[in-house]
Design an enzyme around this catalytic site. Sequence first.
Site, PDB file in Angstrom:
ATOM      1  N   GLY A  10       0.429  -0.949  -0.483  1.00 28.03           N
ATOM      2  CA  GLY A  10      -0.075  -0.178   0.127  1.00 28.03           C
ATOM      3  C   GLY A  10       0.754   0.956  -0.009  1.00 28.03           C
ATOM      4  O   GLY A  10       2.185   0.789  -0.159  1.00 28.03           O
ATOM      5  N   GLY A  11       0.214   2.351   0.242  1.00 32.03           N
ATOM      6  CA  GLY A  11       1.594   3.428   0.338  1.00 32.03           C
ATOM      7  C   GLY A  11       1.550   3.822   1.426  1.00 32.03           C
ATOM      8  O   GLY A  11       1.332   2.913   2.074  1.00 32.03           O
ATOM      9  N   HIS A  51       6.183   2.138  15.445  1.00 34.54           N
ATOM     10  CA  HIS A  51       5.427   0.901  15.599  1.00 34.54           C
ATOM     11  C   HIS A  51       6.309  -0.233  16.344  1.00 34.54           C
ATOM     12  O   HIS A  51       5.157  -1.145  16.405  1.00 34.54           O
ATOM     13  CB  HIS A  51       6.648   0.223  13.946  1.00 34.54           C
ATOM     14  CG  HIS A  51       6.531   0.815  12.902  1.00 34.54           C
ATOM     15  ND1 HIS A  51       5.651  -0.568  12.451  1.00 34.54           N
ATOM     16  CD2 HIS A  51       5.757   2.240  12.541  1.00 34.54           C
ATOM     17  CE1 HIS A  51       5.366   0.562  10.858  1.00 34.54           C
ATOM     18  NE2 HIS A  51       5.453   1.239  11.067  1.00 34.54           N
ATOM     19  N   ARG A  54       3.309  -0.994  19.330  1.00 34.86           N
ATOM     20  CA  ARG A  54       1.896  -1.286  18.780  1.00 34.86           C
ATOM     21  C   ARG A  54       2.135  -3.346  18.856  1.00 34.86           C
ATOM     22  O   ARG A  54       1.016  -3.664  18.955  1.00 34.86           O
ATOM     23  CB  ARG A  54       1.617  -0.775  17.230  1.00 34.86           C
ATOM     24  CG  ARG A  54       0.966   0.188  17.123  1.00 34.86           C
ATOM     25  CD  ARG A  54       0.790  -0.303  15.610  1.00 34.86           C
ATOM     26  NE  ARG A  54       1.254  -0.552  15.060  1.00 34.86           N
ATOM     27  CZ  ARG A  54       1.622   0.132  13.208  1.00 34.86           C
ATOM     28  NH1 ARG A  54       1.410   2.043  13.173  1.00 34.86           N
ATOM     29  NH2 ARG A  54       3.051   0.018  12.490  1.00 34.86           N
ATOM     30  N   ARG A  55       3.494  -3.441  19.273  1.00 27.86           N
ATOM     31  CA  ARG A  55       4.134  -4.973  19.815  1.00 27.86           C
ATOM     32  C   ARG A  55       4.141  -5.319  20.587  1.00 27.86           C
ATOM     33  O   ARG A  55       4.060  -3.936  21.428  1.00 27.86           O
ATOM     34  CB  ARG A  55       5.382  -5.121  18.103  1.00 27.86           C
ATOM     35  CG  ARG A  55       5.156  -4.509  16.702  1.00 27.86           C
ATOM     36  CD  ARG A  55       6.317  -5.653  16.263  1.00 27.86           C
ATOM     37  NE  ARG A  55       7.473  -5.118  16.679  1.00 27.86           N
ATOM     38  CZ  ARG A  55       8.252  -4.259  16.527  1.00 27.86           C
ATOM     39  NH1 ARG A  55       7.558  -3.270  15.369  1.00 27.86           N
ATOM     40  NH2 ARG A  55       9.506  -3.761  16.513  1.00 27.86           N
ATOM     41  N   GLU A  63      16.929  -6.879  14.325  1.00 27.63           N
ATOM     42  CA  GLU A  63      17.329  -5.497  13.484  1.00 27.63           C
ATOM     43  C   GLU A  63      18.323  -6.738  11.813  1.00 27.63           C
ATOM     44  O   GLU A  63      19.316  -6.748  12.175  1.00 27.63           O
ATOM     45  CB  GLU A  63      17.922  -4.911  14.389  1.00 27.63           C
ATOM     46  CG  GLU A  63      17.456  -4.008  15.157  1.00 27.63           C
ATOM     47  CD  GLU A  63      15.702  -3.436  14.757  1.00 27.63           C
ATOM     48  OE1 GLU A  63      15.919  -2.836  13.728  1.00 27.63           O
ATOM     49  OE2 GLU A  63      15.329  -3.052  15.519  1.00 27.63           O
ATOM     50  N   ASP A  84       8.617  -5.916   7.728  1.00 36.05           N
ATOM     51  CA  ASP A  84       8.129  -5.000   7.625  1.00 36.05           C
ATOM     52  C   ASP A  84       9.456  -4.125   7.809  1.00 36.05           C
ATOM     53  O   ASP A  84      10.610  -3.337   8.245  1.00 36.05           O
ATOM     54  CB  ASP A  84       7.572  -4.586   8.949  1.00 36.05           C
ATOM     55  CG  ASP A  84       6.597  -3.168   8.610  1.00 36.05           C
ATOM     56  OD1 ASP A  84       6.626  -2.918   7.260  1.00 36.05           O
ATOM     57  OD2 ASP A  84       6.269  -2.661   9.676  1.00 36.05           O
TER      58      ASP A  84
END
Length: 173
Positions: A10-11, A51, A54-55, A63, A84
Amino acid sequence: MLPRTTFALGGAASGKSEWAEALVNSSGMSKTYLATGRIWDDEVQERVNKHQARRDAGWRTVECPLDLTEPLAKLPAGEIVLIDCATMWLSNHLMEGSDLEAAQAQLLQALRGCAAHWVVVSNEVGQGIVPENAMARQFREAQGRLNIALAAEAETVVQVVVGLPQLLKGKMP
């Protein structure tokens, strides 16, 4: 039933990462997050912080801004991995002067050999104007080719637009 291989694109700020994270969370499997981003400035740090927030503690984060092959090879069946994102990974390779075709081929081979379920997040970058500089055009073309290849590898392909998943291939998980 959760597909073994999913590609979400997606954008920028379209909700694709949130959608992919929710999919992984719903799997009931052990979760690994392969983080490809590099912290270049405060703005990127802020995005990474969002990010991470949220986890939950159930995620194992690795990494890996350049080498996804080694962590993918170590994942056992019965786990699920979220990469991601492919866009940051490709950008890192471009900035390093890597052979982008070779890096893409290695990534695709690693995904084919990965025993775990996988979800890859990527940006759709080809729907805007033609960039005015050669490096941006090179990146846009390479990202388009990578997205096409990832879509071909995945059982399910979902494009997220304004937070809404649109099925492009396979079955909606």
